[in-house]
Design an enzyme around this catalytic site. Structure first.
Site, PDB file in Angstrom:
ATOM      1  N   HIS A  95     -64.192  54.515  59.352  1.00 42.51           N
ATOM      2  CA  HIS A  95     -63.332  53.912  60.383  1.00 42.51           C
ATOM      3  C   HIS A  95     -62.580  54.747  60.872  1.00 42.51           C
ATOM      4  O   HIS A  95     -62.054  55.511  60.368  1.00 42.51           O
ATOM      5  CB  HIS A  95     -62.996  53.247  59.371  1.00 42.51           C
ATOM      6  CG  HIS A  95     -64.046  51.296  59.433  1.00 42.51           C
ATOM      7  ND1 HIS A  95     -64.034  50.237  58.630  1.00 42.51           N
ATOM      8  CD2 HIS A  95     -65.712  51.762  59.981  1.00 42.51           C
ATOM      9  CE1 HIS A  95     -65.373  50.163  58.556  1.00 42.51           C
ATOM     10  NE2 HIS A  95     -66.246  51.186  59.464  1.00 42.51           N
ATOM     11  N   ASP A 103     -59.745  54.666  61.633  1.00 46.54           N
ATOM     12  CA  ASP A 103     -58.273  54.372  61.484  1.00 46.54           C
ATOM     13  C   ASP A 103     -57.999  55.659  60.204  1.00 46.54           C
ATOM     14  O   ASP A 103     -56.812  55.297  60.208  1.00 46.54           O
ATOM     15  CB  ASP A 103     -57.841  53.124  61.359  1.00 46.54           C
ATOM     16  CG  ASP A 103     -58.569  51.933  60.475  1.00 46.54           C
ATOM     17  OD1 ASP A 103     -59.106  52.816  60.348  1.00 46.54           O
ATOM     18  OD2 ASP A 103     -57.594  51.253  59.718  1.00 46.54           O
ATOM     19  N   HIS A 104     -58.796  55.966  60.024  1.00 51.80           N
ATOM     20  CA  HIS A 104     -58.327  56.069  58.565  1.00 51.80           C
ATOM     21  C   HIS A 104     -59.223  58.067  58.588  1.00 51.80           C
ATOM     22  O   HIS A 104     -59.569  58.940  58.144  1.00 51.80           O
ATOM     23  CB  HIS A 104     -59.786  56.139  57.641  1.00 51.80           C
ATOM     24  CG  HIS A 104     -58.692  54.627  57.180  1.00 51.80           C
ATOM     25  ND1 HIS A 104     -58.284  54.294  55.761  1.00 51.80           N
ATOM     26  CD2 HIS A 104     -58.975  53.909  57.722  1.00 51.80           C
ATOM     27  CE1 HIS A 104     -57.788  53.225  55.509  1.00 51.80           C
ATOM     28  NE2 HIS A 104     -57.974  52.388  57.232  1.00 51.80           N
ATOM     29  N   HIS A 151     -66.308  46.801  50.990  1.00 49.96           N
ATOM     30  CA  HIS A 151     -65.896  46.850  52.331  1.00 49.96           C
ATOM     31  C   HIS A 151     -67.259  47.043  53.195  1.00 49.96           C
ATOM     32  O   HIS A 151     -68.556  47.787  52.786  1.00 49.96           O
ATOM     33  CB  HIS A 151     -64.736  48.271  52.670  1.00 49.96           C
ATOM     34  CG  HIS A 151     -63.811  48.167  53.808  1.00 49.96           C
ATOM     35  ND1 HIS A 151     -63.722  47.586  54.322  1.00 49.96           N
ATOM     36  CD2 HIS A 151     -64.182  49.532  54.802  1.00 49.96           C
ATOM     37  CE1 HIS A 151     -63.208  47.399  55.644  1.00 49.96           C
ATOM     38  NE2 HIS A 151     -63.450  48.494  55.806  1.00 49.96           N
ATOM     39  N   ASP A 198     -60.126  51.327  52.271  1.00 50.74           N
ATOM     40  CA  ASP A 198     -60.139  49.216  52.477  1.00 50.74           C
ATOM     41  C   ASP A 198     -60.893  48.849  51.005  1.00 50.74           C
ATOM     42  O   ASP A 198     -62.041  48.878  51.085  1.00 50.74           O
ATOM     43  CB  ASP A 198     -60.691  49.610  54.439  1.00 50.74           C
ATOM     44  CG  ASP A 198     -59.939  49.993  54.229  1.00 50.74           C
ATOM     45  OD1 ASP A 198     -58.912  50.619  54.530  1.00 50.74           O
ATOM     46  OD2 ASP A 198     -60.033  49.410  56.966  1.00 50.74           O
ATOM     47  N   HIS A 250     -51.301  48.926  54.380  1.00 54.24           N
ATOM     48  CA  HIS A 250     -52.239  49.491  56.013  1.00 54.24           C
ATOM     49  C   HIS A 250     -52.244  47.350  56.242  1.00 54.24           C
ATOM     50  O   HIS A 250     -53.542  47.098  56.063  1.00 54.24           O
ATOM     51  CB  HIS A 250     -53.765  49.690  54.702  1.00 54.24           C
ATOM     52  CG  HIS A 250     -55.244  48.463  55.634  1.00 54.24           C
ATOM     53  ND1 HIS A 250     -55.812  48.282  56.256  1.00 54.24           N
ATOM     54  CD2 HIS A 250     -55.949  50.078  56.370  1.00 54.24           C
ATOM     55  CE1 HIS A 250     -56.588  48.042  57.036  1.00 54.24           C
ATOM     56  NE2 HIS A 250     -56.592  49.768  56.852  1.00 54.24           N
TER      57      HIS A 250
END
Lengths: 321, 321
Positions: free
Chosen positions: A64, A66-67, A139, A210, A269
């Site tokens: 993802h 944001d990572h 996740h 996550d 997070h």
């Protein structure tokens, strides 16, 4: 063993929190390991003493944005700054596909070697003085947690046993303590491993991606001094949002850490809806996350902040730096 | 017409300069246009009053990372923040390939419509109150400059001619001035266009991408109040580096702007070797860029700084905001 938070927001950056990235350094030496690389991680690094040229390995939890959207820029800046040393990249196959696609589409040039190691449950890697292992999380895309365990623990001599063998203190003791076997004047060999033991337990930190099922971490957290885990929401917000995004609330993670006896827990997070200070009626405050976790966890509990730096001491305490 | 610099460094960010991005706003109204979107452009926007939800169009000059690695993150954050409005994306085909590859590899979800318009020499687009055109530059990959011209200039009445027609001041005047044709009591139609003219010349700014041949901009800069152009180096550094990166030095750009009579010139995209203040012998200073340009250019000359905001006034002056 030092942990520096470079990004602690979920999904999108805020004025005070960037998206995910965490640096782990051994107590001594400059090489270090980066876990996740959200957009602008290289910008955050400019505000620390961590050098991208000393970065040994990047471990990505999942694909993802944001990572991982900071990965191409960080690697490109290493090239511009003259990096020649090889870099290890660990993550799901999708990360390598993503990086290859960006390199190809944007004519990016990287001359230093990047070794990609696809993560799986058998990962067992050494980098920057850490043994690195992984376990799969739950996740909405393939996601991993990484365990970093100190490799080199100073050895302690079994002095009584050496005396029983008739070996007196002197250079022979130093040789055995450095892990080298010793030949006695009578021709016998003493194996270092038989006369030494680690002077203390290795420090272990687990940095998770996550995950909506903290219990997945049971095996990886064995003997861990520290767990870093997402707590995207409080329980009431998780209920409103529903289970689809597959994130954890503070209570879930705290209950897990309590049940496994993990002595130190750092939550990170956070959904951008949690503000430092409430301004209007109905605003959510970041302190609610800590309050919720506190009721389920009796260990040392912290909420991650960008640029906060923590030391795990040799006796396993979590100390601010 | 307002120009806000969001990134003014070449290649890699520094502590004080991010990589390329420039915002252009009309004097009134919230919609705006972004030219280039280097990594962490969305982070820079958090420190301004520009809203990504009011962004009408993104114009990318070329596919190099320091001009586009912030695009996926900005678009993803628009989605997270509930954007529904369509967004126009203009750039070389490679930009669309890059974005599609990132979306596909990283499971990025965008529900609002993105209309991609491949740039070529015939581009003629209206966005945020600007007419947008482009011309090809000379760089080591396909690269473009964009011309933004104000669309709606208030109309001025030809009062004498109206009086000659027997029309007296009143609501009829307002109707014609708003661009609407007018029917007289005797049944005749007066065309607004015949009795009005623009009250002033439209403001024009040209924002160029990386380019080693400023003369390519001759046509696009016709009547431009402002040229924003890279000056990556001073002439001596350009000579050391050699022509391969295909960048301009300050002297080249300044000579071009002088020869075309462009009244305002802002230089940007500086090599990180140019520091605010020299610290050690041999350090290069950013002021050297300005000094070099000054000797070849007699107009209003500025070096771009991150977050600096400039107004082009109605009479074509460049004013700090």
């Amino acid at each position: 063993m030092k942990i520096t938070f470079l990004g602690t927001s979920s999904g999108a950056p805020t004025r005070h929190r960037n998206v995910s990235a965490t640096a782990v350094q051994p107590e001594r030496g400059k090489p270090w390991v980066l876990i996740d690389c959200g957009e602008a991680t290289q910008h955050q690094l400019l505000r620390t003493r961590l050098s991208p040229l000393q970065l040994s390995a990047i471990l990505i939890t999942h694909v993802h944005g944001d990572h991982c959207y900071g990965l191409p820029g960080l690697l490109a800046s290493c090239q511009l700054n003259g990096r020649k040393a090889p870099l290890t990249l660990v993550g799901p196959h999708a990360i390598w596909r993503y990086l290859q696609a960006v390199i190809e589409c944007t004519e990016m040039r990287i001359d230093y070697p990047i070794e990609f190691i696809p993560v799986d449950g058998t990962l067992d890697l050494e980098a920057a003085g850490f043994r690195i292992q992984a376990c799969a999380l739950s996740h909405r895309t393939e996601c991993w947690a990484y365990r970093l365990e100190e490799c080199e623990i100073p050895l302690q001599l079994d002095v009584q046993r050496l005396k029983d063998e008739g070996v007196s203190p002197g250079p022979e003791y130093a040789q055995l303590q450095q892990g080298r076997d010793l030949q006695l004047p009578d021709g016998r060999w003493l194996r270092s491993a038989d006369y030494t033991r680690p002077s203390r337990a290795p420090r272990v930190a687990v940095i998770a991606g996550d995950n909506d099922s903290p219990e997945r971490l049971t095996g990886l957290c064995a003997d861990a001094a520290l767990l870093v885990h997402e707590a995207t929401y409080t329980a009431d917000v998780l209920e409103q949002v529903g289970p689809e995004p597959q994130h954890s609330c503070a209570a879930q993670v705290a209950r897990f850490a309590e049940s496994r006896g993990i002595p130190n827990l750092i939550l990170t997070h956070f959904s951008p809806r949690y503000l430092r200070k409430a301004r209007r009626r109905g605003d959510r405050q970041i302190s609610e996350i800590k309050t919720e976790a506190r009721t389920h966890y009796s260990g040392q509990l912290q909420l991650a902040e960008d640029f906060a730096c923590w030391l795990i001491s040799r006796d396993g305490l979590l100390l601010p730096l």
